[in-house]
Design an enzyme around this catalytic site. Structure first.
Site, PDB file in Angstrom:
ATOM      1  N   HIS A   1       0.844  -1.205   0.000  1.00 14.70           N
ATOM      2  CA  HIS A   1       0.000   0.000   0.000  1.00 14.70           C
ATOM      3  C   HIS A   1       0.873   1.247   0.000  1.00 14.70           C
ATOM      4  CE1 HIS A   1      -0.362   1.358   4.541  1.00 14.70           C
ATOM      5  NE2 HIS A   1       0.878   1.051   4.227  1.00 14.70           N
TER       6      HIS A   1
ATOM      7  N   CYS B   1       5.564   6.985   4.043  1.00 17.52           N
ATOM      8  CA  CYS B   1       4.420   6.097   3.751  1.00 17.52           C
ATOM      9  C   CYS B   1       3.642   6.504   2.501  1.00 17.52           C
ATOM     10  CB  CYS B   1       3.478   6.045   4.951  1.00 17.52           C
ATOM     11  SG  CYS B   1       4.328   5.509   6.425  1.00 17.52           S
TER      12      CYS B   1
ATOM     13  N   HIS C   1       4.931   0.498  -0.349  1.00 11.87           N
ATOM     14  CA  HIS C   1       5.663  -0.396   0.550  1.00 11.87           C
ATOM     15  C   HIS C   1       4.688  -1.469   1.034  1.00 11.87           C
ATOM     16  CE1 HIS C   1       3.776   2.576   3.164  1.00 11.87           C
ATOM     17  NE2 HIS C   1       3.789   1.650   4.116  1.00 11.87           N
TER      18      HIS C   1
ATOM     19  N   HIS D   1       3.303  -4.469   4.202  1.00 13.13           N
ATOM     20  CA  HIS D   1       3.229  -4.878   5.616  1.00 13.13           C
ATOM     21  C   HIS D   1       2.745  -6.314   5.696  1.00 13.13           C
ATOM     22  CE1 HIS D   1       3.710  -0.817   7.224  1.00 13.13           C
ATOM     23  NE2 HIS D   1       2.803  -0.397   6.350  1.00 13.13           N
TER      24      HIS D   1
ATOM     25  N   ASP E   1      -5.054 -10.539   0.707  1.00 12.06           N
ATOM     26  CA  ASP E   1      -3.690 -11.084   0.745  1.00 12.06           C
ATOM     27  C   ASP E   1      -3.003 -10.939  -0.619  1.00 12.06           C
ATOM     28  OD1 ASP E   1      -1.587 -12.376   2.067  1.00 12.06           O
ATOM     29  OD2 ASP E   1      -2.191 -14.319   1.244  1.00 12.06           O
ATOM     30  N   HIS E   2      -1.762 -10.472  -0.593  1.00 10.85           N
ATOM     31  CA  HIS E   2      -0.947 -10.302  -1.801  1.00 10.85           C
ATOM     32  C   HIS E   2      -1.633  -9.421  -2.850  1.00 10.85           C
ATOM     33  CE1 HIS E   2       1.421 -13.332   0.197  1.00 10.85           C
ATOM     34  NE2 HIS E   2       2.407 -13.055  -0.639  1.00 10.85           N
TER      35      HIS E   2
ATOM     36  N   GLU F   1      -0.404  -3.152  12.016  1.00 10.17           N
ATOM     37  CA  GLU F   1       0.417  -2.970  10.805  1.00 10.17           C
ATOM     38  C   GLU F   1       1.809  -3.530  11.050  1.00 10.17           C
ATOM     39  OE1 GLU F   1       1.160   0.945   9.289  1.00 10.17           O
ATOM     40  OE2 GLU F   1      -0.436   0.705   7.833  1.00 10.17           O
TER      41      GLU F   1
HETATM   42  N1  LIG Z   1      -3.035   6.270  12.417  1.00  6.61           N
HETATM   43  C1  LIG Z   1      -2.242   5.732  11.448  1.00  6.61           C
HETATM   44  N2  LIG Z   1      -1.009   6.218  11.257  1.00  6.61           N
HETATM   45  C2  LIG Z   1      -0.222   5.681  10.308  1.00  6.61           C
HETATM   46  C3  LIG Z   1      -0.675   4.604   9.540  1.00  6.61           C
HETATM   47  C4  LIG Z   1      -2.002   4.124   9.758  1.00  6.61           C
HETATM   48  O1  LIG Z   1      -2.471   3.187   9.108  1.00  6.61           O
HETATM   49  N3  LIG Z   1      -2.728   4.703  10.718  1.00  6.61           N
HETATM   50  N4  LIG Z   1       0.139   4.047   8.623  1.00  6.61           N
HETATM   51  C5  LIG Z   1       1.381   4.477   8.407  1.00  6.61           C
HETATM   52  C6  LIG Z   1       2.230   3.780   7.381  1.00  6.61           C
HETATM   53  O2  LIG Z   1       1.539   2.688   6.816  1.00  6.61           O
HETATM   54  C7  LIG Z   1       3.649   3.336   7.775  1.00  6.61           C
HETATM   55  O3  LIG Z   1       4.086   2.268   6.932  1.00  6.61           O
HETATM   56  C8  LIG Z   1       3.855   2.853   9.160  1.00  6.61           C
HETATM   57  O4  LIG Z   1       4.223   3.900  10.001  1.00  6.61           O
HETATM   58  P1  LIG Z   1       5.579   4.207  10.816  1.00  6.61           P
HETATM   59  O5  LIG Z   1       5.417   3.710  12.213  1.00  6.61           O
HETATM   60  O6  LIG Z   1       5.800   5.650  10.653  1.00  6.61           O
HETATM   61  O7  LIG Z   1       6.730   3.420  10.105  1.00  6.61           O
HETATM   62  P2  LIG Z   1       7.532   2.129  10.512  1.00  6.61           P
HETATM   63  O8  LIG Z   1       6.584   1.026  10.804  1.00  6.61           O
HETATM   64  O9  LIG Z   1       8.507   1.896   9.410  1.00  6.61           O
HETATM   65  O10 LIG Z   1       8.267   2.468  11.865  1.00  6.61           O
HETATM   66  P3  LIG Z   1       9.699   3.117  12.173  1.00  6.61           P
HETATM   67  O11 LIG Z   1       9.680   3.314  13.657  1.00  6.61           O
HETATM   68  O12 LIG Z   1       9.754   4.408  11.422  1.00  6.61           O
HETATM   69  O13 LIG Z   1      10.711   2.125  11.724  1.00  6.61           O
HETATM   70  C9  LIG Z   1       1.897   5.644   9.101  1.00  6.61           C
HETATM   71  N5  LIG Z   1       1.012   6.178  10.099  1.00  6.61           N
HETATM   72 ZN   LIG Z   2       2.398   1.341   5.532  1.00  3.56          ZN
END
Ligand SMILES: Nc1nc2c(c(=O)[nH]1)N=C([C@H](O)[C@H](O)COP(=O)(O)OP(=O)(O)OP(=O)(O)O)CN2
Ligand SMILES: [Zn+2]
Length: 142
Positions: free
Chosen positions: A28, A37, A41, A43, A80-81, A123
């Site tokens: 997504h 984001c 990328h 999950h 999925d996928h 996630e």
């Molecule tokens: N309330 C929400 N906030 C965020 C969502 C969401 O679905 N709801 N999603 C994202 C992104 O999908 C992002 O991939 C994940 O966020 P983030 O924690 O910033 O990134 P990481 O998992 O890679 O964590 P690091 O700590 O930066 O390694 C963003 N926000």
């Molecule tokens: Zn994400």
């Protein structure tokens, strides 16, 4: 043996909750997000669905885990996928919150009359969104 609370006011309030868990992997991006984001990328999502009820059937169950798990896994199999951005429900912003809402709506279609209390979408191990369709109350229970 009858529950110890039988006869006091808890007998009317007590609730059983059962939970099923499943996973799916998907790509997504968040079109309205400004940061990493907004690019494509993926999950490995973990999803939990909770059903509630006041009464147990003659087998002592509020709902067979297997029924809840089957419905959840069928819903997740459709995601999925895939690239979640291809799915109109998510409006180009497939956040964990929207995925939780979608899973709830699809679970209700698959299990009409089953009170789904909440859906959790992880996630990552640290990032969790929860959808509570009835807010801080339970769904109507039979
Ligand atoms: N309330 C929400 N906030 C965020 C969502 C969401 O679905 N709801 N999603 C994202 C992104 O999908 C992002 O991939 C994940 O966020 P983030 O924690 O910033 O990134 P990481 O998992 O890679 O964590 P690091 O700590 O930066 O390694 C963003 N926000
Ligand atoms: Zn994400």
């Amino acid at each position: 043996m009858a529950p110890s609370y039988q006869g006091d006011e808890r007998a009317d309030k007590a609730v059983y909750v059962v939970r099923a868990e499943g996973t799916f992997a998907a790509a997504h991006y968040l079109a309205s997000y400004h940061g990493k984001c907004e690019t494509l990328h993926g999950h490995n999502y973990r999803v939990r669905a909770y059903a509630a009820g006041r009464k147990l059937d003659e087998g002592g169950m509020v709902l067979d885990f297997g029924i809840l798990k089957k419905a959840l896994r069928e819903v997740l199999a459709r995601l999925d996928h895939t690239n979640l951005n291809d799915h109109p429900f998510f409006q180009d912003n497939p956040s964990a919150e929207r995925i939780a809402t979608y899973v709830y709506e699809e679970m209700v279609k698959k299990l009409p009359g089953t009170p789904i209390w909440k859906v959790e979408v992880f996630e990552t191990d640290e990032n969790l969104a929860v959808y509570l369709p009835y807010g801080d109350t339970l769904p109507p229970l039979p």
